[in-house]
Design an enzyme around this catalytic site. Structure first.
Site, mmCIF file in Angstrom:
data_model
loop_
_atom_site.group_PDB
_atom_site.id
_atom_site.type_symbol
_atom_site.label_atom_id
_atom_site.label_comp_id
_atom_site.label_asym_id
_atom_site.label_seq_id
_atom_site.Cartn_x
_atom_site.Cartn_y
_atom_site.Cartn_z
ATOM 1 C CB SER A 33 -8.098 0.087 5.862
ATOM 2 O OG SER A 33 -9.223 1.378 6.185
ATOM 3 C CB SER A 39 -7.817 3.610 3.038
ATOM 4 O OG SER A 39 -6.904 2.818 3.779
ATOM 5 C CE LYS A 85 -3.992 1.651 2.807
ATOM 6 N NZ LYS A 85 -4.027 1.278 4.277
#
Length: 457
Positions: free
Chosen positions: A170, A146, A80
């Protein structure tokens, strides 16, 4: 190309060790697939093609010379954007990470195990102009945030393992919406040094893969104390693969079913969840209802802590964000953090302590708790426009209680709805009981075998 890209770490590792497949061949297969598909999916925000091939060549030579480092050696992974990677500046506008000149601790450990770093993945809340990741099962639907690119990348076969981050679900949200497996470990199990912070008392780094056994391989490398992270635990690291295939006979699964009534949940999601529970009973597990009274307030408490800590981190960006240069959810967190008082924050901490006590009591009676991951399958991106972000953050949800209590949570697929979109379920365990969660998840995975389905890309 597709067969290699949809292999598991667990099945690919012995092939790499024996020389049946080379790390260069495997990495090139992923790069080719990324070039073919990511123009539509937008999983990557920084593809590190040149350095990835160089790392793959190094891994190939090391393995050929008998210096095999373990199951991640030569395995292509991605992280990420929130994670610092040397030479790959983060696009997320959050201060206090180490910066582009140094790997964060999680990336350092992955590289130390011989993994090949493909690049950095998309996430919610990046600056305007960066197109959000799409769900590979249907491009009109969101992949969940996210850790959006982390979910999309695994589901579409664009990396073999990825790293997400879970502050309020997330990792588990994209795992559920994208039909993959995701693990939020116990708070402090994996170092967050070099991870751009969202909420200090909640942020949890964790792996995302296609299958549960691959989570075990990644966690084995990632877990353990790091002096650079003052919240990192010194609890001994388990052998996460040792009991993976031991089955669930005799285990007790608790279901907080009274909590479900507080959440508007799609009947299809509940039906698939109940079918999964029936499968566990057929495998020898016992299922019983449990009650955790404070869960009713857990999402509110988690949202308040998250918002206050996020505001403290990002308040210098407040004027620009509130002027419209940030997503609605980011502005909502900043707003809640700005108007909350120290008394509000203390009350949320008290609720955290109460929830932890109640969880401890439940885990004296059951091995794990089970519940849906989300109330629906992935919504259409167009359906998210205009949602009241403040109210959404303060309504009861399925992921947040595990974040507030700091306990480990595993999300896996529980089936597909009538539209062919994945649906997920999750398991919570007592602190540092990741091995138990992985064992439970693996048993159901091997029974249901949802991982054998591939998106229609």
């Amino acid at each position: 190309m597709s067969d290699l890209c949809f292999s598991s770490i667990d099945s690919m590792a012995p092939r790499l060790q024996k020389g049946e497949v080379s790390p260069v061949e495997l990495t090139q297969a992923y790069l080719d697939r990324i070039h073919a598909l990511d123009g539509d999916l937008h999983a990557y925000v920084n593809l590190m093609e040149e350095s990835a091939l160089e790392e793959a060549r190094t891994a190939e030579q090391e393995i050929r010379n008998g210096h095999y480092r373990g199951p991640l050696h030569g395995i292509p992974v991605a992280v990420k954007d929130q994670y610092d990677v040397a030479g790959a500046p983060s696009m997320v506008r959050i201060p206090a990470a180490t910066g582009p000149g140094e790997d964060c601790e999680a990336v350092r450990r992955l590289r130390g195990a011989g993994a090949v770093m493909l690049g950095k993945l998309n996430m919610s809340g990046l600056p305007g102009g960066i197109k959000g990741a799409c769900n590979p099962w249907n491009l009109d639907h969101v992949p969940g945030g996210s850790s959006t690119g982390s979910g999309t990348g695994i589901a579409a076969g664009l990396c073999m393992g990825s790293m997400g981050e879970d502050t309020a679900g997330s990792i588990r949200n994209p795992a559920s919406y994208c039909g993959i497996s995701g693990l939020k470990p116990t708070y402090g199990r994996i170092s967050r040094a070099g991870l751009a912070p969202l909420g200090w008392s909640l942020d949890t780094a964790g792996p995302m893969t296609r299958v549960v056994e691959d989570l075990a391989h990644m966690l084995q490398v990632l877990a353990g104390f790091d002096s650079r992270d003052p919240t990192c635990s010194q609890v001994e690291v388990s052998d996460y693969s040792a009991d993976l295939k031991a089955g669930v006979a005799g285990m007790v699964i608790g279901v907080p079913r009274d909590y479900f009534g507080l959440i508007d949940t799609d009947p299809e999601v509940l039906d698939l969840f109940d079918q999964a529970l029936a499968a566990f009973e057929s495998l020898g597990a016992k299922v019983r209802d449990v009650t955790v009274p404070s869960m009713e307030y857990a999402t509110i408490a988690n949202g308040l802590l998250y918002s206050c800590e996020f505001y403290n981190i990002c308040r210098a960006d407040m004027d620009a964000a509130m002027a419209g240069e940030a997503s609605e959810s980011r502005r909502a967190r900043l707003f809640i953090g700005a108007v909350s008082t120290s008394g509000d924050y203390i009350q949320a901490q008290r609720m955290r302590s109460r929830l932890r006590r109640e969880f401890n009591e439940v885990f004296r009676e059951v091995h794990v708790m089970a519940l849906p991951t989300n109330p629906t399958a992935a919504p259409l991106a167009s359906e998210l426009d205009g949602l009241d972000a403040v109210n959404k953050m303060l309504r009861p949800d399925y992921p947040s209680p595990a974040n507030l209590a700091g306990v480990p949570a595993l999300a896996i697929p529980s089936g597909f709805n009538a539209k062919g979109l994945p649906v997920g379920m999750q398991f919570w365990g007592k602190a540092f009981a990741e091995s138990t969660l992985l064992r439970v998840g693996y048993a159901y995975q091997q029974h249901a075998r949802w991982f054998e389905r591939r998106p229609p890309m």
